[in-house]
Design an enzyme around this catalytic site. Sequence first.
Site, mmCIF file in Angstrom:
data_model
loop_
_atom_site.group_PDB
_atom_site.id
_atom_site.type_symbol
_atom_site.label_atom_id
_atom_site.label_comp_id
_atom_site.label_asym_id
_atom_site.label_seq_id
_atom_site.Cartn_x
_atom_site.Cartn_y
_atom_site.Cartn_z
ATOM 1 N N ALA A 236 0.827 -1.212 0.000
ATOM 2 C CA ALA A 236 0.000 0.000 0.000
ATOM 3 C C ALA A 236 0.856 1.256 0.000
ATOM 4 O O ALA A 236 0.491 2.278 -0.590
ATOM 5 C CB ALA A 236 -0.928 -0.009 1.215
ATOM 6 N N GLU A 239 2.266 1.714 -3.816
ATOM 7 C CA GLU A 239 1.320 1.691 -4.937
ATOM 8 C C GLU A 239 0.517 2.983 -5.041
ATOM 9 O O GLU A 239 0.350 3.537 -6.124
ATOM 10 C CB GLU A 239 0.366 0.500 -4.793
ATOM 11 C CG GLU A 239 0.923 -0.812 -5.310
ATOM 12 C CD GLU A 239 0.985 -0.872 -6.830
ATOM 13 O OE1 GLU A 239 0.371 -0.022 -7.495
ATOM 14 O OE2 GLU A 239 1.666 -1.772 -7.340
ATOM 15 N N SER A 241 1.030 6.132 -3.763
ATOM 16 C CA SER A 241 1.802 7.329 -4.093
ATOM 17 C C SER A 241 2.336 7.262 -5.513
ATOM 18 O O SER A 241 2.347 8.272 -6.235
ATOM 19 C CB SER A 241 2.954 7.512 -3.098
ATOM 20 O OG SER A 241 2.461 7.791 -1.813
ATOM 21 N N CYS A 347 -6.388 5.817 6.245
ATOM 22 C CA CYS A 347 -5.036 5.364 5.913
ATOM 23 C C CYS A 347 -3.991 5.844 6.908
ATOM 24 O O CYS A 347 -3.832 7.056 7.124
ATOM 25 C CB CYS A 347 -4.668 5.850 4.513
ATOM 26 S SG CYS A 347 -2.992 5.446 4.026
ATOM 27 N N GLU A 356 5.306 12.935 0.249
ATOM 28 C CA GLU A 356 5.859 12.447 -1.014
ATOM 29 C C GLU A 356 5.238 13.169 -2.210
ATOM 30 O O GLU A 356 5.947 13.549 -3.155
ATOM 31 C CB GLU A 356 5.617 10.940 -1.143
ATOM 32 C CG GLU A 356 6.428 10.098 -0.187
ATOM 33 C CD GLU A 356 6.045 8.632 -0.231
ATOM 34 O OE1 GLU A 356 6.875 7.793 0.154
ATOM 35 O OE2 GLU A 356 4.908 8.311 -0.645
#
Length: 398
Positions: A236, A239, A241, A347, A356
């Site tokens: 997770a 994938e 970002s 999340c 990011e």
Amino acid sequence: MTEQVAVDGIAGLPTERSAPFDPPAELARLRARHPVTPLRYPDGHVGWLVTGHAAARAVLSDARFSARLELKRLPVGPAGAAAMQPAPPGYFLGMDPPDHTRYRKLLAGRFTARRMRELEERIGEVVDECLDDLAGAEPPVDLVERFALPVPSRVMCELLGVPYEDRAHFQSISEALLGFDVARMEAAFGEINAYLYQLVVRKRAERPDDLLGDLISQTDLDDVELCSIAFLLLVAGHETSANMLGIGTFALLANPDQLAALRADPALLPGAVDELLRYLSIPQYGITRTALADVELAGCQVREGDVVTVSVPAVNRDPERFPDPDTLDVTRSAAGHVTFGHGVHQCIGQALALVELRLGFGRLLERFPTLRLAVPAAEVPMRADRQIYGVHRLPVAW
């Protein structure tokens, strides 16, 4: 108790898109009629589809809707993909409190906004190094391969202590896990668990200064629990970002007025990241929950055992929450979008993802002021065949 609302059901989740950035048009038609609609799942189960923002947040914040993996059904794919087993120890994404709470507490302090600010300098260095690599290439190049995928992969590898040279292996496994080929998904799950088990065994012996090493030293988690946690964070954590950096850049290049506004005022960037998350809604098939009791939802009677799918793309385009929702507007406040979920399962890595994305988009646009698509927009291959939406490739030049 309000009166039961009569709502016509649909045979399956709408998935056909007419434009790369817009959800299936049928979702908007369903939402305009009613925010909750009966939905037939691939295995024949009749549950519900939520397309309205208020109803979605009600589901995601209500403990009567369970995230337990063994109760889950996927709204798309073959019927065989719906047969779920109980979540293995440590796989807290597929658990309810108190088990979910126990595991999440062990990680929460490692993913706070403050901790991410402390890591910001190193994340920025990773972004700059990937941009150096991109600048050294002869255009046109694939932005996914040279930038969007390496940035979050390197960051998560460093955070967890996973060797970056193994990236091709775990990235191919992630691709299989996010598809709908049941045999490939099962094989990939076995592969990633075998890989992570060997990694955990090695870290027990070495006790390195990384997240997995800390969990080994500071908790009583066993190897199965550590493997499950590492699996969730590794898959997770890169994938989402990676796909957002790819499709987000595509969306900005395809909307030059928004790109110009962002270049003219870099202070818009944090809000623009939230707007891109709302507008693109990459968890394209939504978030599923299962009712543990009879629940009234927007006038509909959800029965115990009914599976409910919250359509993230539809909810994030609800005009009752976001005016003019089908327009990308980097100046809007997109607070309240559900791309990261909502409630206790929101999340855990969202603060990391936001850093990011902010650094990734900001420094990419600063470093490459003439960045452009190297192919017509219609030729960019979209990830319509994966649970996480995005672009397979993004050919760019400058």
